[in-house]
Design a protein around this motif. Structure first.
Motif, short mmCIF file in Angstrom:
data_model
loop_
_atom_site.label_atom_id
_atom_site.label_comp_id
_atom_site.label_asym_id
_atom_site.label_seq_id
_atom_site.Cartn_x
_atom_site.Cartn_y
_atom_site.Cartn_z
N ALA A 240 -25.24 1.33 19.44
CA ALA A 240 -25.05 0.04 20.10
C ALA A 240 -23.60 -0.42 19.98
O ALA A 240 -23.03 -0.99 20.92
CB ALA A 240 -25.99 -0.99 19.47
N LEU A 241 -22.99 -0.15 18.82
CA LEU A 241 -21.59 -0.52 18.63
C LEU A 241 -20.69 0.26 19.58
O LEU A 241 -19.75 -0.29 20.17
CB LEU A 241 -21.18 -0.26 17.18
N ILE A 242 -20.97 1.54 19.76
CA ILE A 242 -20.17 2.35 20.69
C ILE A 242 -20.34 1.86 22.12
O ILE A 242 -19.37 1.78 22.89
CB ILE A 242 -20.57 3.83 20.56
N GLU A 243 -21.57 1.53 22.50
CA GLU A 243 -21.79 1.01 23.85
C GLU A 243 -21.04 -0.31 24.05
O GLU A 243 -20.49 -0.56 25.13
CB GLU A 243 -23.29 0.81 24.09
N ALA A 244 -21.01 -1.15 23.02
CA ALA A 244 -20.27 -2.40 23.12
C ALA A 244 -18.78 -2.14 23.28
O ALA A 244 -18.09 -2.80 24.08
CB ALA A 244 -20.53 -3.27 21.89
N GLU A 245 -18.26 -1.16 22.55
CA GLU A 245 -16.85 -0.81 22.68
C GLU A 245 -16.55 -0.22 24.05
O GLU A 245 -15.47 -0.45 24.62
CB GLU A 245 -16.45 0.17 21.58
N LYS A 246 -17.48 0.56 24.59
CA LYS A 246 -17.28 1.09 25.94
C LYS A 246 -17.22 -0.04 26.96
O LYS A 246 -16.38 -0.03 27.88
CB LYS A 246 -18.41 2.06 26.28
#
Length: 257
Positions: A27-33
Motif C-alpha cells: 500500500a505504501l508503494i502504491e501511494a508513492e506511485k
C-alpha cells in the motif's frame, strides 16, 4: 506543557503510522506511485509553460526577422532616392530591432537548452523512481517468499519434534509392557517353585492305589480274575505303544535231590 503533550501525541501518531507502513508495504508503494504520478503531472505543467515561452520567443524572432528584412529594404530604397533623413530613421529602427533580435535569439537558445535539460531531468527522475519501485516490489516478493520458507521450516521442525515425542511415548509403552511381562514370568516361576513335588507324588500314588482297589472290587463283584502284576504292566505298555519289559532269565533250573 501543551507543547510536550503535542509532541507526545505526534510521537504516538508517528509510531502508529510507521507500524501501518511496515505492515502494508504494498500500500505504501502504491501511494508513492500515485504521488510520483502527481509530481510528474505538475512537472509536465511547468514544462509546458516553459515550452510555451520558447514558442513565443520563436514566433517573436520570426516576426522580428521579417521586420528586419522590411526595414532593411526601406532603408536601402530611401537611401537610393536620396532621402537621407528618412533612411537614417529606418536605419536607427533597424539597428534597435537587430539588437532586440540578438537578445531574443540568445534567450531562445538558453530557453531551449533549459527545456531539454528539464525534459532529461524528468525522464531520469521517472526512470530512477520506477527502478526503485520495481526493486522494492522484488524485495517484498523475496521477503514474502523467505517468510513462507521460514514458516514451512518451522512447521517441519515442529513435525519432527512431534514425531520424536511420539517415539519416546512408544518407547515408554514398550518399557512398561516388557516390565509387566517379566514380572508375570517371575510370578509364574515363583508359583511353580513353591509346589511340593513329594506331595504331588504321594497324591499320585494314593490315586493309583485307590484305582487298584476299585478295580479289584469290580473284578470280585463280576467274578473276574485279576491279571498278574507283570501281565498288567505288559498290557499297559502295549496300550501305550511301548515295548514289553524283558523277561528275566534266572538261569537253568537246579534239579531237586
Amino acid at each position: 506543557m501543551f507543547r510536550r503533550l503535542k509532541n507526545l501525541i505526534k510521537g504516538f501518531v508517528g509510531l502508529f503510522i510507521s507500524g501501518l507502513e511496515k505492515a502494508n508495504p504494498r500500500a505504501l508503494i502504491e501511494a508513492e506511485k500515485e504521488n510520483l504520478r502527481q509530481q510528474i503531472a505538475r512537472f509536465n505543467d511547468n514544462l509546458a509553460t516553459h515550452a510555451g515561452f520558447v514558442e513565443r520567443l520563436m514566433r517573436q524572432i520570426k516576426n522580428q526577422e521579417k521586420e528586419e528584412q522590411d526595414l532593411a529594404a526601406k532603408t536601402a530604397a530611401h537611401l537610393k532616392l536620396g532621402h537621407r533623413q528618412t533612411a537614417g530613421q529606418y536605419a536607427l529602427r533597424l539597428k534597435s530591432l537587430r539588437q532586440q533580435l540578438e537578445e531574443n535569439r540568445a534567450q531562445l537558445e538558453q530557453a531551449e537548452q533549459t527545456y531539454q535539460k528539464l525534459l532529461k531531468a524528468r525522464d531520469v527522475s521517472v526512470r530512477e523512481a520506477q527502478q526503485k519501485i520495481d526493486a522494492l516490489k522484488r524485495m517484498i516478493s523475496e521477503a514474502e517468499m523467505l517468510e513462507a520458507q521460514a514458516e514451512l521450516q518451522e512447521m517441519a521442525q515442529g513435525m519432527i519434534s512431534s514425531i520424536g515425542g511420539a517415539g519416546d511415548t512408544l518407547s515408554r509403552v514398550e518399557e512398561y509392557l516388557t516390565e509387566r511381562r517379566d514380572k508375570a514370568a517371575g510370578r509364574a516361576r515363583v508359583a511353580a517353585g513353591s509346589i511340593d513335588s513329594s506331595q504331588v507324588e504321594l497324591m499320585e500314588a494314593e490315586q493309583e492305589a485307590l484305582g487298584d482297589q476299585a478295580l479289584a472290587e469290580f473284578a470280585a463283584a463280576y467274578g473276574l480274575e485279576m491279571p498278574a502284576a507283570e501281565a498288567a504292566e505288559t498290557a499297559a505298555a502295549e496300550d501305550r505303544g511301548e515295548a514289553a519289559p524283558p523277561v528275566k532269565d534266572l538261569g537253568p533250573a537246579v534239579p531237586e535231590s
